[in-house]
Write a protein that holds these residues in place. Structure first.
Motif, mmCIF file in Angstrom:
data_model
loop_
_atom_site.group_PDB
_atom_site.id
_atom_site.type_symbol
_atom_site.label_atom_id
_atom_site.label_comp_id
_atom_site.label_asym_id
_atom_site.label_seq_id
_atom_site.Cartn_x
_atom_site.Cartn_y
_atom_site.Cartn_z
ATOM 1 N N SER A 84 -27.356 59.152 -120.696
ATOM 2 C CA SER A 84 -25.969 59.575 -120.861
ATOM 3 C C SER A 84 -25.096 58.985 -119.755
ATOM 4 C CB SER A 84 -25.905 61.103 -120.819
ATOM 5 O OG SER A 84 -24.593 61.558 -120.987
ATOM 6 N N TYR A 85 -23.924 58.498 -120.148
ATOM 7 C CA TYR A 85 -22.922 57.989 -119.210
ATOM 8 C C TYR A 85 -21.586 58.632 -119.552
ATOM 9 C CZ TYR A 85 -19.550 54.924 -116.988
ATOM 10 O OH TYR A 85 -18.504 54.446 -116.245
ATOM 11 N N LYS A 86 -20.873 59.091 -118.532
ATOM 12 C CA LYS A 86 -19.571 59.715 -118.755
ATOM 13 C C LYS A 86 -18.584 59.181 -117.729
ATOM 14 C CE LYS A 86 -17.468 64.290 -119.197
ATOM 15 N NZ LYS A 86 -17.772 65.738 -119.166
ATOM 16 N N GLN B 134 -17.801 59.972 -123.131
ATOM 17 C CA GLN B 134 -19.230 60.137 -122.882
ATOM 18 C C GLN B 134 -19.993 59.353 -123.937
ATOM 19 O OE1 GLN B 134 -20.649 64.140 -122.169
ATOM 20 N NE2 GLN B 134 -22.560 63.688 -123.205
ATOM 21 N N ASP C 210 -23.916 58.485 -125.245
ATOM 22 C CA ASP C 210 -25.333 58.827 -125.183
ATOM 23 C C ASP C 210 -26.109 57.844 -126.052
ATOM 24 O OD1 ASP C 210 -24.831 61.203 -123.653
ATOM 25 O OD2 ASP C 210 -24.176 62.167 -125.494
ATOM 26 N N GLU D 280 -19.286 72.325 -118.649
ATOM 27 C CA GLU D 280 -19.880 71.477 -117.620
ATOM 28 C C GLU D 280 -19.642 72.133 -116.274
ATOM 29 O OE1 GLU D 280 -20.083 66.825 -116.829
ATOM 30 O OE2 GLU D 280 -18.049 67.606 -116.740
ATOM 31 N N GLN E 20 -24.506 70.129 -117.895
ATOM 32 C CA GLN E 20 -23.664 70.236 -119.093
ATOM 33 C C GLN E 20 -24.440 70.899 -120.223
ATOM 34 O OE1 GLN E 20 -21.458 66.700 -120.357
ATOM 35 N NE2 GLN E 20 -22.224 67.020 -122.416
ATOM 36 N N ARG F 108 -26.389 65.009 -114.899
ATOM 37 C CA ARG F 108 -25.911 63.677 -114.513
ATOM 38 C C ARG F 108 -25.557 63.639 -113.023
ATOM 39 N NH1 ARG F 108 -23.406 64.193 -119.442
ATOM 40 N NH2 ARG F 108 -21.475 64.856 -118.497
#
Length: 181
Positions: free
Chosen positions: A42-44, A54, A56, A138, A148, A177
């Motif tokens: 996951s990247y946000k 975000q 995924d 979150e 989250q 994260r």
């Protein structure tokens, strides 16, 4: 004079309502993973103070409710979501938004799409396209870490050369994260 007073009051009300819109985002970028219905990297990132993206990438399992009955659907997919994120209390944020899912899916079970219940197990391979909402909480710790929890109700469509069908696609996930600027 009366008109200027009304305009000044309206201006002050608008500025008061927008005051929260200019609050600082809790971080700029984060990277980690999610587990649950979607097991993924996951990247946000925050595009603006309250607008986050975000993305995924990983494996998802869904017990899909279709007009054919309940089917086991697995997929390898990418799921980008655009979210509005607001501040509740110190460290706690809520978000709501939506996105799409694209990928490769396969189904298995003891149900034939053409003939109904059967006594053998099958597997069908499909492309996948879906749309989903996302709603969750979150928590940003004082260290560079977030936790989250999210719920993603959605609509999935599987397709190949011969068959297209749709199902209720949903997921419940927990993500962790590492955050950085």
């Amino acid at each position: 004079m009366k008109r200027m007073k009304k305009n000044a009051i309206l201006f002050l009300l608008l500025m008061g309502m927008m005051g929260g819109a200019f609050a600082q985002a809790p971080y700029k970028h984060s990277i980690g993973g999610t587990v649950g219905s979607l097991n993924a990297f996951s990247y946000k990132t925050f595009l603006m103070n309250h607008l986050a993206l975000q993305v995924d990438l990983g494996y998802k399992y869904t017990l899909g409710a279709t007009r054919y009955g309940n089917l086991n659907v697995s997929s390898f997919e990418v799921n980008p979501n655009l979210m509005y994120e607001g501040h509740f209390t110190k460290g706690l944020y809520g978000f709501i938004g939506g996105g799409v899912s694209l990928g490769y899916s396969w189904m298995w079970g003891a149900y034939d799409l053409y003939w109904g219940p059967v006594n053998y197990h099958y597997r069908y391979d499909y492309g996948k396209f879906g749309a989903n909402g996302i709603l969750g909480l979150e928590y940003k710790f004082s260290i560079p870490l977030t936790l989250q929890f999210d719920f993603r109700p959605g609509y999935g469509m599987l397709f190949d050369d011969n068959v297209d069908f749709d199902y209720f696609d949903w997921g419940v996930n927990i993500g962790v994260r590492y955050t950085f600027r």
